[in-house]
Design an enzyme around this catalytic site. Structure first.
Site, mmCIF file in Angstrom:
data_model
loop_
_atom_site.group_PDB
_atom_site.id
_atom_site.type_symbol
_atom_site.label_atom_id
_atom_site.label_comp_id
_atom_site.label_asym_id
_atom_site.label_seq_id
_atom_site.Cartn_x
_atom_site.Cartn_y
_atom_site.Cartn_z
ATOM 1 N N THR A 56 -11.268 2.399 -7.443
ATOM 2 C CA THR A 56 -12.112 3.576 -7.278
ATOM 3 C C THR A 56 -13.576 3.172 -7.157
ATOM 4 O O THR A 56 -13.967 2.118 -7.655
ATOM 5 C CB THR A 56 -11.950 4.558 -8.455
ATOM 6 O OG1 THR A 56 -12.768 5.710 -8.225
ATOM 7 C CG2 THR A 56 -12.330 3.944 -9.791
ATOM 8 N N ARG A 90 -1.503 -0.702 -8.579
ATOM 9 C CA ARG A 90 -2.869 -0.327 -8.177
ATOM 10 C C ARG A 90 -2.944 1.202 -8.309
ATOM 11 O O ARG A 90 -2.089 1.913 -7.772
ATOM 12 C CB ARG A 90 -3.160 -0.717 -6.739
ATOM 13 C CG ARG A 90 -4.522 -0.165 -6.257
ATOM 14 C CD ARG A 90 -4.664 -0.188 -4.740
ATOM 15 N NE ARG A 90 -4.725 -1.526 -4.210
ATOM 16 C CZ ARG A 90 -4.360 -1.828 -2.951
ATOM 17 N NH1 ARG A 90 -3.899 -0.899 -2.146
ATOM 18 N NH2 ARG A 90 -4.436 -3.062 -2.522
ATOM 19 N N ASP A 97 0.843 -1.199 0.000
ATOM 20 C CA ASP A 97 0.000 0.000 0.000
ATOM 21 C C ASP A 97 0.880 1.251 0.000
ATOM 22 O O ASP A 97 2.028 1.216 0.445
ATOM 23 C CB ASP A 97 -0.869 0.050 1.268
ATOM 24 C CG ASP A 97 -2.081 -0.886 1.197
ATOM 25 O OD1 ASP A 97 -2.364 -1.428 0.115
ATOM 26 O OD2 ASP A 97 -2.737 -1.062 2.236
ATOM 27 N N ARG A 156 -11.357 7.175 8.444
ATOM 28 C CA ARG A 156 -11.029 7.634 7.075
ATOM 29 C C ARG A 156 -12.158 7.266 6.122
ATOM 30 O O ARG A 156 -12.559 8.056 5.273
ATOM 31 C CB ARG A 156 -9.713 7.007 6.594
ATOM 32 C CG ARG A 156 -8.474 7.672 7.151
ATOM 33 C CD ARG A 156 -7.263 7.454 6.236
ATOM 34 N NE ARG A 156 -6.884 6.055 6.112
ATOM 35 C CZ ARG A 156 -6.121 5.412 6.987
ATOM 36 N NH1 ARG A 156 -5.670 6.026 8.055
ATOM 37 N NH2 ARG A 156 -5.795 4.152 6.796
HETATM 38 P P1 FDA Z 1 -14.674 9.278 -4.071
HETATM 39 O O1 FDA Z 1 -14.115 9.368 -2.684
HETATM 40 O O2 FDA Z 1 -14.953 10.519 -4.826
HETATM 41 O O3 FDA Z 1 -15.887 8.312 -4.043
HETATM 42 C C1 FDA Z 1 -16.745 8.142 -5.162
HETATM 43 C C2 FDA Z 1 -18.123 7.815 -4.634
HETATM 44 O O4 FDA Z 1 -18.083 6.552 -3.952
HETATM 45 C C3 FDA Z 1 -18.620 8.809 -3.588
HETATM 46 O O5 FDA Z 1 -19.278 9.881 -4.195
HETATM 47 C C4 FDA Z 1 -19.536 7.963 -2.762
HETATM 48 O O6 FDA Z 1 -20.774 7.841 -3.404
HETATM 49 C C5 FDA Z 1 -18.874 6.609 -2.779
HETATM 50 N N1 FDA Z 1 -18.014 6.389 -1.623
HETATM 51 C C6 FDA Z 1 -16.668 6.536 -1.555
HETATM 52 N N2 FDA Z 1 -16.222 6.201 -0.340
HETATM 53 C C7 FDA Z 1 -17.287 5.827 0.370
HETATM 54 C C8 FDA Z 1 -17.480 5.357 1.690
HETATM 55 N N3 FDA Z 1 -16.443 5.185 2.517
HETATM 56 N N4 FDA Z 1 -18.726 5.050 2.101
HETATM 57 C C9 FDA Z 1 -19.769 5.183 1.270
HETATM 58 N N5 FDA Z 1 -19.672 5.641 -0.003
HETATM 59 C C10 FDA Z 1 -18.447 5.951 -0.442
HETATM 60 N N6 FDA Z 1 -5.416 5.267 -0.899
HETATM 61 C C11 FDA Z 1 -4.106 5.480 -0.619
HETATM 62 O O7 FDA Z 1 -3.711 6.624 -0.407
HETATM 63 N N7 FDA Z 1 -3.228 4.435 -0.598
HETATM 64 C C12 FDA Z 1 -3.613 3.152 -0.849
HETATM 65 O O8 FDA Z 1 -2.776 2.248 -0.826
HETATM 66 C C13 FDA Z 1 -4.982 2.920 -1.143
HETATM 67 N N8 FDA Z 1 -5.442 1.663 -1.401
HETATM 68 C C14 FDA Z 1 -6.759 1.493 -1.832
HETATM 69 C C15 FDA Z 1 -7.189 0.229 -2.221
HETATM 70 C C16 FDA Z 1 -8.467 0.062 -2.741
HETATM 71 C C17 FDA Z 1 -8.911 -1.298 -3.184
HETATM 72 C C18 FDA Z 1 -9.329 1.188 -2.876
HETATM 73 C C19 FDA Z 1 -10.684 1.057 -3.494
HETATM 74 C C20 FDA Z 1 -8.914 2.416 -2.451
HETATM 75 C C21 FDA Z 1 -7.634 2.584 -1.898
HETATM 76 N N9 FDA Z 1 -7.208 3.823 -1.440
HETATM 77 C C22 FDA Z 1 -5.877 4.006 -1.145
HETATM 78 C C23 FDA Z 1 -8.186 4.893 -1.159
HETATM 79 C C24 FDA Z 1 -8.352 5.810 -2.346
HETATM 80 O O9 FDA Z 1 -7.189 6.583 -2.510
HETATM 81 C C25 FDA Z 1 -9.542 6.768 -2.118
HETATM 82 O O10 FDA Z 1 -9.364 7.525 -0.988
HETATM 83 C C26 FDA Z 1 -10.869 6.063 -2.005
HETATM 84 O O11 FDA Z 1 -10.965 4.987 -2.878
HETATM 85 C C27 FDA Z 1 -11.993 7.062 -2.355
HETATM 86 O O12 FDA Z 1 -11.832 7.547 -3.662
HETATM 87 P P2 FDA Z 1 -12.793 7.171 -4.869
HETATM 88 O O13 FDA Z 1 -11.956 7.025 -6.090
HETATM 89 O O14 FDA Z 1 -13.595 6.001 -4.522
HETATM 90 O O15 FDA Z 1 -13.632 8.481 -5.074
#
Ligand code: FDA
Length: 299
Positions: free
Chosen positions: A218, A176, A125, A280
């Site tokens: 995402t 990733r 990560d 978070r």
């Molecule tokens: P965004 O946060 O804009 O979310 C899009 C939509 O998804 C939101 O509008 C909402 O509807 C929904 N949503 C998102 N989060 C939600 C929640 N918690 N509860 C309910 N609804 C929610 N980051 C990092 O810095 N280092 C890492 O190693 C990783 N590893 C990682 C692994 C995996 C498998 C994932 C999916 C994510 C990560 N991340 C991460 C976290 C990533 O950087 C990011 O913070 C989150 O995925 C949220 O970003 P989105 O792209 O989902 O967009």
């Protein structure tokens, strides 16, 4: 973020842990390895892969890093014994990166040895920007030592990520790609939603053009739809990429992606130290303030 959500985020440190825990339960498999194994087995039955994560941050001593390593090794054994479709994700600071990079290297190498013996893979990560150089150096050292069963994470919000991706694709990395979760300075990171999305799509294009395997991590519909567009444009087979989502987030969209024939991996965290991870996740939930308020008043 709505004003109500912002208020609750500010008040989060004062909200009793039990209440945060009640709302955050959906994001965590449980406190024991058996809980994680049960959740992964159920996901596998529904056609999804997993990556298991032992929760825990702010490691302060060498002994604690050894304890974390020794608690991660049984995850790999359980995956093998239960014939689960899962790999493991590890956080370098849990394994000593901020104490001593050499210590971290030895801990991660021990985990990779076990994973290699069992035919498994370990994702490193990416944490806050103070650790990016050291994490990439750790990954490259392990690759140079011949460990092909490991991959890195690239955060689309960092200005440096384009240059990192351009190098990593030449090195045959397994990447990733995510937006990034830490609160970084505008001097090194994009802060606007559209800027981050644009950079995510730009980085994904570079990765796919190079034929590099990618985990598209995402829950953002704009990015998922954009990624599906690129998958079609490049004529990719399902084995050439995977979607990744966090446990408990956007389950309807997740199930649709799987029904449409794409590979999808769910990040399954478990462990006693659930609080930092859960808060978070809660902060990212657009309905978080409502859920917390309901948990306070409805018992
Ligand atoms: P965004 O946060 O804009 O979310 C899009 C939509 O998804 C939101 O509008 C909402 O509807 C929904 N949503 C998102 N989060 C939600 C929640 N918690 N509860 C309910 N609804 C929610 N980051 C990092 O810095 N280092 C890492 O190693 C990783 N590893 C990682 C692994 C995996 C498998 C994932 C999916 C994510 C990560 N991340 C991460 C976290 C990533 O950087 C990011 O913070 C989150 O995925 C949220 O970003 P989105 O792209 O989902 O967009």
């Amino acid at each position: 973020m709505s004003l109500f959500n912002q208020l609750v985020v500010t008040a989060m440190p004062f909200i009793p842990k039990a209440i945060v825990g009640r709302v955050a339960r959906r994001y965590i498999a449980g406190s024991e390895l058996a809980d994680g194994v049960g959740v992964v087995a159920a996901l596998n039955m529904s056609g999804m892969m997993a990556t298991m994560d032992l929760l825990g941050e702010d490691i302060a001593t060498v002994a604690e890093t050894h304890q974390v390593r020794d608690n991660i090794l049984p995850i790999l054994r359980a995956i093998d014994q239960q014939r689960l479709n899962s790999n493991v994700s590890v956080k370098p600071t849990q394994l000593g990166l901020n104490l001593d990079p050499e210590l971290c290297y030895k801990n991660v190498r021990a985990i990779l040895d076990q994973a290699r013996d069992l035919g498994n893979f370990v994702r490193i990560d990416m944490e806050d920007a103070l650790t990016t150089d050291a994490t990439l150096a750790l990954y490259r050292r392990l690759r140079a030592d011949g460990y092909t069963n490991t991959g890195v994470v690239i955060q689309a919000y960092l200005h440096r990520s384009e240059s990192d991706v351009r190098s990593l694709v030449k090195e045959g990395a397994n990447i990733r790609l995510c937006k990034g979760i830490y609160n970084e300075s505008p001097s090194i990171a994009f802060k606007g939603r559209e800027e981050i999305r644009n950079n995510f799509m730009k980085l994904l294009t570079i990765i796919l053009e190079a034929g590099t395997y990618v985990g598209i991590a995402t829950h953002d519909d704009v990015l998922i739809d954009g990624s599906l567009g690129l998958v079609r444009k490049f004529g990719l087979k399902p084995a050439q990429y995977e979607f990744q989502m966090l446990l408990g987030v956007r389950e309807a969209r997740r199930d649709q992606i799987v029904r449409d024939g794409h590979r999808l991996r769910v990040y399954v965290p478990y462990g006693e130290q659930w609080y930092a991870y859960s808060t978070r996740r809660l902060k990212e939930n657009p309905h978080m303030a409502w859920y917390i308020t309901k948990a306070i008043f409805v018992r």
